[in-house]
Design a protein around this motif. Sequence first.
Motif, PDB file in Angstrom:
ATOM      1  N   ARG A 258       0.830  -1.212   0.000  1.00  0.00           N
ATOM      2  CA  ARG A 258       0.000   0.000   0.000  1.00  0.00           C
ATOM      3  C   ARG A 258       0.862   1.258   0.000  1.00  0.00           C
ATOM      4  N   ARG A 259       1.987   1.227   0.717  1.00  0.00           N
ATOM      5  CA  ARG A 259       2.896   2.380   0.709  1.00  0.00           C
ATOM      6  C   ARG A 259       3.532   2.561  -0.673  1.00  0.00           C
ATOM      7  N   THR A 260       3.931   1.454  -1.280  1.00  0.00           N
ATOM      8  CA  THR A 260       4.563   1.529  -2.598  1.00  0.00           C
ATOM      9  C   THR A 260       3.561   1.980  -3.649  1.00  0.00           C
TER      10      THR A 260
ATOM     11  N   GLY B  51       3.522   5.560  -3.422  1.00  0.00           N
ATOM     12  CA  GLY B  51       4.722   6.100  -4.047  1.00  0.00           C
ATOM     13  C   GLY B  51       4.624   6.135  -5.559  1.00  0.00           C
ATOM     14  N   LEU B  52       4.046   5.088  -6.140  1.00  0.00           N
ATOM     15  CA  LEU B  52       3.847   5.067  -7.592  1.00  0.00           C
ATOM     16  C   LEU B  52       2.906   6.178  -8.030  1.00  0.00           C
ATOM     17  N   ALA B  53       1.836   6.381  -7.264  1.00  0.00           N
ATOM     18  CA  ALA B  53       0.902   7.459  -7.594  1.00  0.00           C
ATOM     19  C   ALA B  53       1.593   8.814  -7.523  1.00  0.00           C
ATOM     20  N   ALA B  54       2.433   9.005  -6.488  1.00  0.00           N
ATOM     21  CA  ALA B  54       3.159  10.260  -6.356  1.00  0.00           C
ATOM     22  C   ALA B  54       4.143  10.466  -7.505  1.00  0.00           C
ATOM     23  N   ALA B  55       4.617   9.354  -8.082  1.00  0.00           N
ATOM     24  CA  ALA B  55       5.550   9.431  -9.215  1.00  0.00           C
ATOM     25  C   ALA B  55       4.833   9.643 -10.542  1.00  0.00           C
TER      26      ALA B  55
ATOM     27  N   LEU C  71      -2.931  -0.026  -7.218  1.00  0.00           N
ATOM     28  CA  LEU C  71      -3.191   1.312  -7.736  1.00  0.00           C
ATOM     29  C   LEU C  71      -4.134   1.291  -8.940  1.00  0.00           C
ATOM     30  N   GLY C  72      -4.269   0.116  -9.585  1.00  0.00           N
ATOM     31  CA  GLY C  72      -5.034   0.022 -10.817  1.00  0.00           C
ATOM     32  C   GLY C  72      -4.169   0.093 -12.053  1.00  0.00           C
TER      33      GLY C  72
ATOM     34  N   PRO D 232       0.467   4.930   3.415  1.00  0.00           N
ATOM     35  CA  PRO D 232      -0.273   3.917   2.639  1.00  0.00           C
ATOM     36  C   PRO D 232      -1.572   4.474   2.082  1.00  0.00           C
ATOM     37  N   ARG D 233      -1.960   3.957   0.909  1.00  0.00           N
ATOM     38  CA  ARG D 233      -3.217   4.358   0.291  1.00  0.00           C
ATOM     39  C   ARG D 233      -4.152   3.158   0.201  1.00  0.00           C
TER      40      ARG D 233
END
Length: 517
Positions: free
Chosen positions: A65-67, A70-74, A102-103, A160-161
């Motif tokens: 969930r944290r990663t 991070g991907l969304a932030a990237a 994230l989808g 986490p998301r």
Amino acid sequence: MADPTPQPSLFDEGPFAPCPAPFNMAAHTLAAAAITPEKVALEVIAGPGAVAARWTHGELAEAVRRTAAGLAAAGIRPGDRMLLRLGNSAEFPILFFAAIALGAVPAPASPQLTRAEVAAILADLDPALVALGAGLDLPPGVACPVIGPAEIAALGRHPPRRFAATMPDDPAFIVYTSGTSGRPKGVLHAQRAAWARRMMWQGWYGLKPDDRVLHAGAFNWTYTLGAGLTDPWAAGATALIHAGPPDRHVWPRLAAAHGATIFAAVPGVYRQMLDAPGLAEGFAGLRHGLSAGEALAETVAETWSRATGRPIYQALGMSEISTYISFSPEDPPVPGRSGRPQRGRRVAILGETGDAPLPRGTDGLLAVGRRDPGLMLGYWRRPEETAAAFRGEWFLTGDRARMAADGTITHLGRADEVMNAGGYRVAPQEVEAALLRHPGVAEAAVVDLPVRDGVSIIAAFFVPAGDAPEAAALARHCEGLLARYKCPREFHAVANLPRGSNGKLIRRKLRDVRGGM
């Protein structure tokens, strides 16, 4: 008086429980974090008794969930594709499931692939991001951002998301396999693929929450990704993956040292360990073994089982649907048969035309119902090939088979010419294209040849362009263009390749050519 009408070759025990909606494959796989958060989910093993990394179910879900955050932030968005070229480290499954959480749509790539092979996948996939493991490289000119170990670790430092509220038919991941054209072919799977895998839990594994599953494959391989990671985690069990140096005799020692209860491997691994010291003692705690990837020779299964006192349950599958025919603890193997369709599957044997199942006992084309929840969405960016794979209500697997009166299946080989070497499907056209890039080769054809019970190699036959190049030179040439498992092990110079009156290569006659040498 008995009914004279032959029973149709149809296996259908009713529909599998429908996939709930919304459904996210990562959320489903990591759900045990809410039930047994402190239980060990993954051990990455460096050697017998040596654990390189250990993750609980709670830690794993948190990292995913944290990663994902991070991907969304990237800048990664739902539907974006990501190429994962990583080794056997925990960062691979964390990134894989983070993308799905994230989808986004991850696509694993084997570390064994050459730059040319990776370049072809990159061109087809058009990813938004590439994750590259330590010691691995990429072809020049990659258009999207590339992240390495440091950047991957940094992704996991975000808050986490939530898991994305994806639907069962939304894209989840892509697996690349060799296509008959020689070009890499992406198999696009839906989120529901993880739900459908539950049919294997009793239909093949006999999987229980207290199992410790030791898998002999690489993380990126579909077999390992499913049977070695996704299913043990979804069932609340523990996955054991070896990341140490290759050693064909290490598996009994790993099983004993780490308490494995189920061992999964391709047939070649079982064959190679038959002379391993301490085989029986090492697998004393095992309930059974699993085999997939290619046909398991009965002599290998019998020898291994006699030595260990444990059975092996084999399965038949493919990238487009994973394993769907198998034996299991509840359905023991029948000699000479490949397995039985798992409960919830709809399977039939079809003729060359039409969609009516043939009578049982008749050889034909193995087909799976097109509404099977584990079936792919289609071939990535290949609508024509996707359409050609279906006939009415059926998906054509490309295999030939026979269904017995009791519903068991005998696999009769591929209907096309795709080779099987060491458990990998390899398109002959891809190998031939590499051979033809050598200046000393005018024509080329390859075929898989049995060298002993249950073992096949790729053999190359070529018409020289002038003086015939040495086999060693051709081997070096292929190693620069192809992954090791795709490289021929034999090279034979011939005056002509066997062809029909229409000029088409008759590949099956190559075996006769080799036999006459």
